[in-house]
Design a protein around this motif. Structure first.
Motif, PDB file in Angstrom:
ATOM      1  N   ARG A 161       5.964  55.019   4.000  1.00 39.57           N
ATOM      2  CA  ARG A 161       6.552  55.855   2.943  1.00 39.57           C
ATOM      3  C   ARG A 161       5.503  56.746   2.306  1.00 39.57           C
ATOM      4  O   ARG A 161       5.749  57.921   2.039  1.00 39.57           O
ATOM      5  CB  ARG A 161       7.210  54.966   1.880  1.00 39.57           C
ATOM      6  N   ALA A 162       4.313  56.185   2.048  1.00 41.91           N
ATOM      7  CA  ALA A 162       3.252  56.973   1.423  1.00 41.91           C
ATOM      8  C   ALA A 162       2.805  58.120   2.337  1.00 41.91           C
ATOM      9  O   ALA A 162       2.494  59.218   1.870  1.00 41.91           O
ATOM     10  CB  ALA A 162       2.072  56.083   1.072  1.00 41.91           C
ATOM     11  N   SER A 163       2.790  57.859   3.642  1.00 42.41           N
ATOM     12  CA  SER A 163       2.343  58.886   4.598  1.00 42.41           C
ATOM     13  C   SER A 163       3.277  60.083   4.620  1.00 42.41           C
ATOM     14  O   SER A 163       2.851  61.210   4.911  1.00 42.41           O
ATOM     15  CB  SER A 163       2.249  58.277   6.002  1.00 42.41           C
ATOM     16  N   LEU A 164       4.543  59.858   4.312  1.00 43.20           N
ATOM     17  CA  LEU A 164       5.499  60.960   4.285  1.00 43.20           C
ATOM     18  C   LEU A 164       5.255  61.895   3.112  1.00 43.20           C
ATOM     19  O   LEU A 164       5.686  63.058   3.138  1.00 43.20           O
ATOM     20  CB  LEU A 164       6.932  60.412   4.213  1.00 43.20           C
ATOM     21  N   THR A 165       4.563  61.401   2.078  1.00 47.19           N
ATOM     22  CA  THR A 165       4.377  62.201   0.866  1.00 47.19           C
ATOM     23  C   THR A 165       2.971  62.772   0.746  1.00 47.19           C
ATOM     24  O   THR A 165       2.667  63.447  -0.243  1.00 47.19           O
ATOM     25  CB  THR A 165       4.667  61.348  -0.390  1.00 47.19           C
ATOM     26  N   THR A 166       2.102  62.522   1.714  1.00 49.00           N
ATOM     27  CA  THR A 166       0.747  63.055   1.661  1.00 49.00           C
ATOM     28  C   THR A 166       0.508  64.020   2.816  1.00 49.00           C
ATOM     29  O   THR A 166       1.139  63.902   3.871  1.00 49.00           O
ATOM     30  CB  THR A 166      -0.293  61.920   1.690  1.00 49.00           C
ATOM     31  N   ASP A 167      -0.395  64.956   2.611  1.00 48.53           N
ATOM     32  CA  ASP A 167      -0.666  65.956   3.635  1.00 48.53           C
ATOM     33  C   ASP A 167      -1.808  65.560   4.556  1.00 48.53           C
ATOM     34  O   ASP A 167      -1.893  66.033   5.689  1.00 48.53           O
ATOM     35  CB  ASP A 167      -1.006  67.296   2.970  1.00 48.53           C
ATOM     36  N   ALA A 168      -2.717  64.711   4.060  1.00 54.31           N
ATOM     37  CA  ALA A 168      -3.878  64.329   4.874  1.00 54.31           C
ATOM     38  C   ALA A 168      -4.380  62.959   4.449  1.00 54.31           C
ATOM     39  O   ALA A 168      -4.339  62.600   3.271  1.00 54.31           O
ATOM     40  CB  ALA A 168      -5.000  65.357   4.738  1.00 54.31           C
ATOM     41  N   ILE A 169      -4.853  62.203   5.438  1.00 56.11           N
ATOM     42  CA  ILE A 169      -5.561  60.956   5.209  1.00 56.11           C
ATOM     43  C   ILE A 169      -7.005  61.223   5.602  1.00 56.11           C
ATOM     44  O   ILE A 169      -7.312  61.404   6.787  1.00 56.11           O
ATOM     45  CB  ILE A 169      -4.995  59.788   6.061  1.00 56.11           C
ATOM     46  N   VAL A 170      -7.883  61.299   4.636  1.00 51.32           N
ATOM     47  CA  VAL A 170      -9.276  61.679   4.876  1.00 51.32           C
ATOM     48  C   VAL A 170     -10.122  60.423   5.050  1.00 51.32           C
ATOM     49  O   VAL A 170     -10.138  59.547   4.180  1.00 51.32           O
ATOM     50  CB  VAL A 170      -9.827  62.532   3.717  1.00 51.32           C
ATOM     51  N   LEU A 171     -10.824  60.332   6.166  1.00 45.95           N
ATOM     52  CA  LEU A 171     -11.695  59.198   6.466  1.00 45.95           C
ATOM     53  C   LEU A 171     -13.139  59.661   6.349  1.00 45.95           C
ATOM     54  O   LEU A 171     -13.506  60.699   6.896  1.00 45.95           O
ATOM     55  CB  LEU A 171     -11.428  58.670   7.876  1.00 45.95           C
ATOM     56  N   VAL A 172     -13.970  58.894   5.654  1.00 48.20           N
ATOM     57  CA  VAL A 172     -15.347  59.351   5.430  1.00 48.20           C
ATOM     58  C   VAL A 172     -16.283  58.947   6.571  1.00 48.20           C
ATOM     59  O   VAL A 172     -17.501  58.994   6.421  1.00 48.20           O
ATOM     60  CB  VAL A 172     -15.906  58.845   4.082  1.00 48.20           C
ATOM     61  N   GLY A 173     -15.733  58.589   7.703  1.00 44.13           N
ATOM     62  CA  GLY A 173     -16.536  58.296   8.885  1.00 44.13           C
ATOM     63  C   GLY A 173     -15.629  57.945  10.041  1.00 44.13           C
ATOM     64  O   GLY A 173     -14.552  57.360   9.862  1.00 44.13           O
ATOM     65  N   SER A 174     -16.042  58.298  11.253  1.00 46.40           N
ATOM     66  CA  SER A 174     -15.200  58.050  12.428  1.00 46.40           C
ATOM     67  C   SER A 174     -14.929  56.575  12.696  1.00 46.40           C
ATOM     68  O   SER A 174     -13.889  56.245  13.290  1.00 46.40           O
ATOM     69  CB  SER A 174     -15.829  58.704  13.668  1.00 46.40           C
ATOM     70  N   PRO A 175     -15.826  55.615  12.290  1.00 43.75           N
ATOM     71  CA  PRO A 175     -15.482  54.214  12.503  1.00 43.75           C
ATOM     72  C   PRO A 175     -14.215  53.776  11.761  1.00 43.75           C
ATOM     73  O   PRO A 175     -13.632  52.743  12.102  1.00 43.75           O
ATOM     74  CB  PRO A 175     -16.713  53.465  11.963  1.00 43.75           C
ATOM     75  N   LEU A 176     -13.788  54.544  10.763  1.00 42.81           N
ATOM     76  CA  LEU A 176     -12.603  54.173   9.997  1.00 42.81           C
ATOM     77  C   LEU A 176     -11.301  54.581  10.680  1.00 42.81           C
ATOM     78  O   LEU A 176     -10.224  54.218  10.220  1.00 42.81           O
ATOM     79  CB  LEU A 176     -12.660  54.801   8.605  1.00 42.81           C
TER      80      LEU A 176
END
Length: 233
Positions: A161-176
Motif C-alpha cells: 500500500r505504501a509503495s502505491l503512494t510513493t514515487d521512489a524508494i531511495v537506497l543509500v547503497g547497492s547492498p540494500l
C-alpha cells in the motif's frame, strides 16, 4: 520558493549527538539550495531523548522549521505480535496526519522525503493526500526488526500500500537492493543514491602521498556487519 516536508525517525539528541546527522546534513544542503523545510522528528512516548535544536546544529531557523512529533507505539518486545505492526503504523499515521494538517503550509509542500520506513513510511497512505508533490522513502540500512522472517510476512501488505503512494524508494547503497526486494518493494521504484557529503576546502587537504615503499594506514569506521564490507576494506 520550494517548500519541502521531511519526516524522520533519526535526529541528533542530547544523549546521541551523531544520531541521524546525515539527515541534518541533507536538511542543511537543501536549505542552502534555497528550499524551505518543515522537519517532523518522530519520538516515541516513554523512549524520548531530548533532540538538539536548530541553533545547536547550525541550521538557519528562517529556512527550517523543526517540530517534534510524539507517537504512541507498543514496546519493541511486543511489536512482533500479530496485529502489532499494523497498530503501530496506524498510531504513527494518526499523529503525522494531525501535525501535517496543523501546518499552515501543508497544501503547499512541493514534495516529501521520509527517512523512516517503520513506521512513518508504512503509514504514508494515511497522510499522503496532504502533499501535492512527489514522495520518496529513504532506506539507510537493514532494519533487523523488519528483516525477521515472521515480520517480513506481516509488513508485506503495508509495504504494498505504501509503495502505491510513493514515487521512489531511495537506497543509500547497492547492498540494500536485496533487502528492499525481500520486503517486496517494487523493483521499478528502487533508486540507489549513496549518502553525499560536503567536499572539504582544497586548503585543508594535503596532496602529499607517502612513498609506495612506506606503510599506509586505512581507517574504516562502521558497525562490524557483513553489509558494511569491512572485509573488502
Amino acid at each position: 520558493m520550494i517548500r519541502l516536508l521531511l519526516v524522520t525517525g533519526f535526529w541528533p539528541t542530547e544523549v546521541n549527538t551523531i544520531s541521524g546527522i546525515f539527515v541534518v546534513q541533507q536538511v542543511n544542503a537543501l536549505a542552502r539550495a534555497g528550499a524551505k523545510l518543515t522537519v517532523l522528528v518522530l519520538s516515541s512516548y516513554g523512549r524520548r531523548e531530548p533532540i538538539l535544536g536548530l541553533a545547536q546544529l547550525g541550521l538557519e531557523n528562517s529556512m527550517v522549521e523543526l517540530i517534534e512529533v510524539p507517537i504512541l507505539r507498543l514496546p519493541e518486545a511486543a511489536s512482533s505480535l500479530p496485529g502489532a505492526i499494523r497498530l503501530n503504523t496506524m498510531l504513527c499515521g494518526i499523529s503525522l496526519n494531525r501535525y501535517i494538517r496543523r501546518s499552515e503550509f501543508f497544501d503547499e509542500f512541493s514534495g516529501c522525503i521520509v527517512h523512516s520506513v517503520r513506521y512513518a513510511g508504512l503509514s504514508m497512505p494515511m497522510w499522503r493526500g496532504h502533499i501535492s508533490g512527489g514522495m520518496a522513502i529513504v532506506i539507510h540500512g537493514v532494519d533487523p526488526f523488519m528483516a525477521k522472517s515472521g515480520n517480513q510476512q506481516r509488513v508485506h501488505s503495508l509495504i504494498e500500500r505504501a509503495s502505491l503512494t510513493t514515487d521512489a524508494i531511495v537506497l543509500v547503497g547497492s547492498p540494500l537492493v536485496s533487502h528492499a526486494m525481500s520486503l517486496r518493494f517494487p523493483a521499478q521504484k528502487l533508486q540507489v543514491l549513496a549518502n553525499g557529503t560536503d567536499l572539504p576546502s582544497i586548503n585543508t587537504v594535503s596532496d602529499i602521498q607517502r612513498p609506495l615503499d612506506q606503510v599506509r594506514r586505512i581507517l574504516s569506521v562502521s558497525n562490524l556487519l557483513p553489509l558494511k564490507g569491512v572485509d573488502d576494506n
